[in-house]
Design a protein around this motif. Structure first.
Motif, PDB file in Angstrom:
ATOM      1  N   SER A 184      38.208   3.783 -64.419  1.00 51.46           N
ATOM      2  CA  SER A 184      38.039   4.478 -64.940  1.00 51.46           C
ATOM      3  C   SER A 184      37.428   3.685 -66.213  1.00 51.46           C
ATOM      4  O   SER A 184      36.765   4.210 -67.387  1.00 51.46           O
ATOM      5  CB  SER A 184      38.681   5.580 -65.075  1.00 51.46           C
ATOM      6  OG  SER A 184      39.902   5.505 -65.670  1.00 51.46           O
ATOM      7  N   GLN A 185      38.570   3.165 -67.231  1.00 50.43           N
ATOM      8  CA  GLN A 185      38.481   2.554 -67.771  1.00 50.43           C
ATOM      9  C   GLN A 185      37.232   1.560 -68.477  1.00 50.43           C
ATOM     10  O   GLN A 185      37.088   1.208 -69.329  1.00 50.43           O
ATOM     11  CB  GLN A 185      39.489   1.867 -68.452  1.00 50.43           C
ATOM     12  CG  GLN A 185      39.901   0.415 -67.685  1.00 50.43           C
ATOM     13  CD  GLN A 185      41.555  -0.354 -68.577  1.00 50.43           C
ATOM     14  OE1 GLN A 185      42.098   0.472 -69.109  1.00 50.43           O
ATOM     15  NE2 GLN A 185      41.356  -1.392 -68.605  1.00 50.43           N
ATOM     16  N   GLU A 225      49.646   0.915 -69.813  1.00 51.69           N
ATOM     17  CA  GLU A 225      48.702   2.046 -70.775  1.00 51.69           C
ATOM     18  C   GLU A 225      47.400   1.451 -70.794  1.00 51.69           C
ATOM     19  O   GLU A 225      46.752   0.427 -71.545  1.00 51.69           O
ATOM     20  CB  GLU A 225      49.316   2.115 -72.524  1.00 51.69           C
ATOM     21  CG  GLU A 225      48.897   3.431 -72.977  1.00 51.69           C
ATOM     22  CD  GLU A 225      49.312   3.264 -74.493  1.00 51.69           C
ATOM     23  OE1 GLU A 225      47.904   4.626 -74.846  1.00 51.69           O
ATOM     24  OE2 GLU A 225      49.882   2.600 -74.922  1.00 51.69           O
ATOM     25  N   PRO A 226      46.581   2.050 -70.070  1.00 51.50           N
ATOM     26  CA  PRO A 226      45.041   1.425 -70.271  1.00 51.50           C
ATOM     27  C   PRO A 226      44.315   1.691 -71.544  1.00 51.50           C
ATOM     28  O   PRO A 226      44.668   2.441 -72.371  1.00 51.50           O
ATOM     29  CB  PRO A 226      44.619   2.739 -69.381  1.00 51.50           C
ATOM     30  CG  PRO A 226      45.357   3.553 -68.397  1.00 51.50           C
ATOM     31  CD  PRO A 226      46.301   3.490 -69.377  1.00 51.50           C
ATOM     32  N   TYR A 227      43.320   0.712 -71.669  1.00 52.75           N
ATOM     33  CA  TYR A 227      42.573   0.996 -72.990  1.00 52.75           C
ATOM     34  C   TYR A 227      41.641   2.408 -73.179  1.00 52.75           C
ATOM     35  O   TYR A 227      40.834   2.634 -71.153  1.00 52.75           O
ATOM     36  CB  TYR A 227      41.619  -0.580 -73.209  1.00 52.75           C
ATOM     37  CG  TYR A 227      42.634  -1.561 -73.752  1.00 52.75           C
ATOM     38  CD1 TYR A 227      42.814  -1.229 -74.859  1.00 52.75           C
ATOM     39  CD2 TYR A 227      43.306  -2.392 -72.410  1.00 52.75           C
ATOM     40  CE1 TYR A 227      43.651  -2.636 -75.586  1.00 52.75           C
ATOM     41  CE2 TYR A 227      43.726  -3.489 -72.886  1.00 52.75           C
ATOM     42  CZ  TYR A 227      44.661  -3.914 -74.452  1.00 52.75           C
ATOM     43  OH  TYR A 227      44.679  -5.148 -74.958  1.00 52.75           O
ATOM     44  N   PRO A 228      41.808   2.870 -74.473  1.00 50.97           N
ATOM     45  CA  PRO A 228      40.815   4.014 -74.215  1.00 50.97           C
ATOM     46  C   PRO A 228      38.778   4.167 -73.514  1.00 50.97           C
ATOM     47  O   PRO A 228      38.729   2.658 -73.349  1.00 50.97           O
ATOM     48  CB  PRO A 228      40.691   4.513 -75.400  1.00 50.97           C
ATOM     49  CG  PRO A 228      41.212   4.025 -76.169  1.00 50.97           C
ATOM     50  CD  PRO A 228      41.678   2.261 -75.298  1.00 50.97           C
ATOM     51  N   ALA A 287      37.827   3.433 -80.253  1.00 55.50           N
ATOM     52  CA  ALA A 287      39.476   3.787 -80.123  1.00 55.50           C
ATOM     53  C   ALA A 287      39.950   2.058 -79.404  1.00 55.50           C
ATOM     54  O   ALA A 287      40.879   1.043 -79.782  1.00 55.50           O
ATOM     55  CB  ALA A 287      40.127   4.307 -79.341  1.00 55.50           C
ATOM     56  N   THR A 288      39.390   1.115 -78.534  1.00 60.36           N
ATOM     57  CA  THR A 288      39.565   0.274 -77.750  1.00 60.36           C
ATOM     58  C   THR A 288      39.311  -0.932 -79.144  1.00 60.36           C
ATOM     59  O   THR A 288      40.420  -1.296 -79.261  1.00 60.36           O
ATOM     60  CB  THR A 288      38.612  -0.268 -76.617  1.00 60.36           C
ATOM     61  OG1 THR A 288      38.415   0.772 -75.488  1.00 60.36           O
ATOM     62  CG2 THR A 288      38.770  -1.093 -75.941  1.00 60.36           C
ATOM     63  N   ILE A 328      52.335  -8.076 -76.863  1.00 52.62           N
ATOM     64  CA  ILE A 328      51.322  -8.613 -75.466  1.00 52.62           C
ATOM     65  C   ILE A 328      51.302  -7.132 -75.371  1.00 52.62           C
ATOM     66  O   ILE A 328      52.921  -6.601 -74.743  1.00 52.62           O
ATOM     67  CB  ILE A 328      52.470  -9.344 -75.633  1.00 52.62           C
ATOM     68  CG1 ILE A 328      52.243 -10.311 -75.710  1.00 52.62           C
ATOM     69  CG2 ILE A 328      51.466  -9.853 -73.285  1.00 52.62           C
ATOM     70  CD1 ILE A 328      50.376 -11.647 -75.619  1.00 52.62           C
ATOM     71  N   PRO A 329      50.704  -5.953 -74.404  1.00 56.46           N
ATOM     72  CA  PRO A 329      50.910  -4.823 -74.512  1.00 56.46           C
ATOM     73  C   PRO A 329      51.722  -5.367 -72.787  1.00 56.46           C
ATOM     74  O   PRO A 329      51.028  -6.773 -72.407  1.00 56.46           O
ATOM     75  CB  PRO A 329      49.504  -4.302 -74.115  1.00 56.46           C
ATOM     76  CG  PRO A 329      48.669  -6.003 -74.158  1.00 56.46           C
ATOM     77  CD  PRO A 329      49.078  -6.318 -74.545  1.00 56.46           C
ATOM     78  N   GLU A 330      52.293  -3.755 -72.260  1.00 56.12           N
ATOM     79  CA  GLU A 330      52.859  -4.434 -70.844  1.00 56.12           C
ATOM     80  C   GLU A 330      51.616  -4.381 -69.735  1.00 56.12           C
ATOM     81  O   GLU A 330      50.941  -3.317 -69.771  1.00 56.12           O
ATOM     82  CB  GLU A 330      53.843  -2.619 -70.992  1.00 56.12           C
ATOM     83  CG  GLU A 330      54.307  -3.088 -69.530  1.00 56.12           C
ATOM     84  CD  GLU A 330      55.310  -1.907 -69.255  1.00 56.12           C
ATOM     85  OE1 GLU A 330      56.353  -1.462 -67.715  1.00 56.12           O
ATOM     86  OE2 GLU A 330      55.724  -1.073 -70.185  1.00 56.12           O
TER      87      GLU A 330
END
Ligand SMILES: Cc1cc2nc3c(=O)[nH]c(=O)nc-3n(C[C@H](O)[C@H](O)[C@H](O)COP(=O)(O)O)c2cc1C
Length: 228
Positions: free
Chosen positions: A8-9, A106-109, A114-115, A128-130
């Protein structure tokens, strides 16, 4: 070979308008110029870059014994709007490989602004995102095709996090990327710096909007790798 569907992202394509906005922020000299030339040539041709030229990564004297490696191939790809995923799907048709999507917990918007903002904030803070998942049986892989879009001239932080999650000693890395003007932007060298004692083969970087019409150039590049 099974085709990997867009998540979806990745369902929202990065529009030319959004890229022009990004160009205004990232730097019109690099991105704007490339966008204009891409427009003029109707999307442009795929380009491969030799900065990721073949190199060997012999372990320095006195280091631990050679790592145990399997002989399998992995395609690992991070893609937000689908261009790099498109490239990965074509590689997947050519290679006898396993396929792994690099995704953040947590997916990017879906929203491009916003991304862009989140990516910039993460990079500025070197945050560093999980990641959502790990690769099973990492040691089974000898060769890793590593795909990503260029974000703010660099590797997306999620890709950096992916790289930092594994031991790359003895692996052969083959980078591929999509971009809107920065080509590889030095990222193969960044990967090499993060992956001591690995080897790298020549990668391919394609302008995002041209990916769909340039997939056959991936076949040519892939054949040129002359993988066993
Ligand atoms: C947050 C963000 C930052 C970007 N920064 C750059 C950049 O610095 N240079 C560039 O050429 N393209 C940049 N782009 C454009 C993407 O690299 C390009 O659209 C790519 O094809 C997207 O790949 P994907 O569809 O796999 O996500 C950026 C895109 C986003 C969303």
């Amino acid at each position: 070979m099974e085709r990997i569907a867009l998540g979806s992202q990745a369902s929202q394509l990065l529009t030319r308008r959004a890229m022009l906005k990004l160009a205004g922020t990232v730097g019109a000299a690099v991105m704007g110029g490339a966008l204009l030339s891409a427009c003029a040539s109707g999307g442009g041709e795929a380009v491969s870059y030799s900065e990721a030229s073949a190199s060997t990564g012999d372990a320095p004297e006195g280091t631990a014994s050679a790592p145990q490696l399997g002989d399998k191939t992995l395609i690992a790809v991070f893609s937000w709007s689908g261009n790099t995923l498109n490239m990965a799907n074509r590689i997947n048709e050519l290679a006898d490989a396993d396929f792994f999507r690099i995704e953040t917990a947590e997916p990017y918007p879906d929203d491009v602004d916003a991304t862009i903002e989140r990516a910039r904030t993460e990079q500025d803070a070197d945050f560093i995102p999980e990641l959502a998942a790990r690769v099973d049986n990492w040691d089974d892989y000898h060769t890793v095709f590593l795909g990503y879009p260029i974000w703010w001239y660099e590797l997306p932080q999620a890709v950096k996090g992916f790289i930092q999650s594994y031991d790359w000693a003895g692996k052969t890395i083959i980078p591929f990327s999509s971009h809107e003007g920065s080509s590889f932007s030095g990222t193969p060298a960044d990967i090499q710096a993060l992956c001591p004692n690995s080897s790298m083969l020549q990668g391919i970087s394609i302008q995002g909007e041209a990916v769909a019409s340039s997939l056959d150039s991936i076949n040519v590049w892939y054949d040129g790798l002359a993988l066993a």
